[in-house]
Design an enzyme around this catalytic site. Structure first.
Site, short mmCIF file in Angstrom:
data_model
loop_
_atom_site.label_atom_id
_atom_site.label_comp_id
_atom_site.label_asym_id
_atom_site.label_seq_id
_atom_site.Cartn_x
_atom_site.Cartn_y
_atom_site.Cartn_z
CG ASP A 46 36.49 -101.97 -5.48
OD1 ASP A 46 34.73 -101.61 -6.25
OD2 ASP A 46 36.71 -102.18 -5.78
CB SER A 47 32.41 -96.73 -6.42
OG SER A 47 31.17 -97.29 -5.17
CG ASP A 85 33.24 -103.76 -3.18
OD1 ASP A 85 32.60 -104.61 -3.52
OD2 ASP A 85 32.73 -102.17 -3.66
CE LYS A 115 29.53 -105.24 -4.09
NZ LYS A 115 30.93 -104.70 -5.11
CD GLU A 117 34.54 -105.70 -9.50
OE1 GLU A 117 35.69 -106.24 -9.47
OE2 GLU A 117 34.26 -104.60 -8.68
CD GLU A 184 28.31 -102.57 -11.74
OE1 GLU A 184 28.84 -103.25 -11.36
OE2 GLU A 184 28.63 -101.22 -12.17
O1 KIV Z 1 32.07 -100.26 -5.85
C1 KIV Z 1 31.13 -99.60 -5.81
O2 KIV Z 1 30.07 -99.08 -5.71
C2 KIV Z 1 29.92 -101.71 -6.20
C3 KIV Z 1 28.58 -101.12 -7.05
C4 KIV Z 1 28.54 -100.38 -7.86
C5 KIV Z 1 27.19 -101.94 -6.68
O3 KIV Z 1 30.57 -102.74 -6.42
#
Ligand code: KIV
Length: 277
Positions: A46-47, A85, A115, A117, A184
């Site tokens: 989600d970056s 994500d 994934k 958080e 992280e």
């Molecule tokens: O969203 C993302 O790119 C991430 C990485 C920073 C691990 O979660």
């Protein structure tokens, strides 16, 4: 021979002491290059809210955004495991909604795993997503969706209280059934403790060398994003200057008429042209 990297390959690589490589990808062309280069896993992170959409955090990213980019990346990945994500607020309100949204990433986005958080507080949600046969990677330490709770993108786990919380989070995630954990922005000595506390592979980003693998945002490591550059990023290339140089040459060649040249131009019989009126 099937050489696809799967969630089982994560544990196998850890057991054999081979490091796991992971990078983010958001589109077909880049995902194809990274996959062909031999990356083990592609993260549709989600970056993308920051490096693709230009926001100052990941908070506004939606589940539909993730599905859109996931489709593009999974179309390109021949070997890499594609992890997608779950964005902010797509798994926070109820277990039903969390399982439903994780399912959408798999069914509509083609994700191989998801994934999310969070630690102890999200263990039950993770357990239910895994129960639905969806592989889950955890993400603890600096969790960017909580940037406003942390008061900025800061190293986590320096105080005893914070460090203990992250160790507890790792144990809770393992117990809930994650196949791996992204860790992280924590001090490397804490990473070592966590590595001893759990058996699942730890993929670090700003967590030092004592991890089972590493992940970076590809736009950061390729030198394509300059708005924010954390200490843990190493630039392995400077593509933005290469791209700028190419574009300057393009503009110049348009102006001096050296582009397009003969080899980029289509021909037609003179006879046809002469018959036009
Ligand atoms: O969203 C993302 O790119 C991430 C990485 C920073 C691990 O979660």
């Amino acid at each position: 021979m099937n050489n696809k990297f799967t969630i089982k390959s994560f544990q196998k690589a850890k057991d054999e002491g081979r490091k796991i490589s992971m990078l983010t990808a958001y589109d077909y062309s880049m995902a194809k290059i990274l996959d062909e280069a031999g990356i083990d896993s592609l993260l549709v992170g989600d970056s993308l809210g920051m490096v693709v959409q230009g926001h100052d955090s990941t908070i506004s990213v939606t589940i539909d955004d993730m599905i859109y980019h996931s489709k593009a990346v999974t179309s390109a990945a021949k070997r890499a495991l594609v992890i997608v994500d779950m964005p902010f607020m797509s798994y926070h309100t109820s277990i039903t909604e969390a399982v439903h949204n994780a399912g959408r990433l798999m069914k509509e986005g083609g994700a191989h795993a998801i994934k999310l958080e969070g630690g102890v507080e999200f263990a039950e949600i993770i357990r239910q997503i895994v129960r639905a046969q969806i592989p889950v990677m955890g993400h603890i330490g600096l969790t960017p969706q909580s940037v406003h709770m942390f008061g900025g993108f800061k190293v986590q786990g320096r105080s005893l209280e914070q460090a203990q919380k992250i160790v507890d989070d790792a144990k809770a995630l393992e117990e809930a059934g994650v196949f791996a954990i992204t860790l992280e922005c924590v001090p490397e000595k804490l990473t070592k403790v966590i590595g001893k506390a759990v058996n699942v592979p730890i993929i670090g980003i700003g967590a030092g060398n004592d991890c089972d693998g590493q992940v970076l945002v590809s736009n950061d490591m390729l030198g394509m994003y300059s708005d924010f550059s954390p200490k843990f990023v190493k630039q392995f290339a400077n593509l933005s200057s290469g791209i700028k140089e190419a574009v300057e040459t393009y503009i110049k060649e348009i102006n001096d008429k050296t582009f397009p040249a003969k080899e980029h131009t289509f021909m037609i019989d003179e006879e046809v042209i002469n018959k036009l009126y």
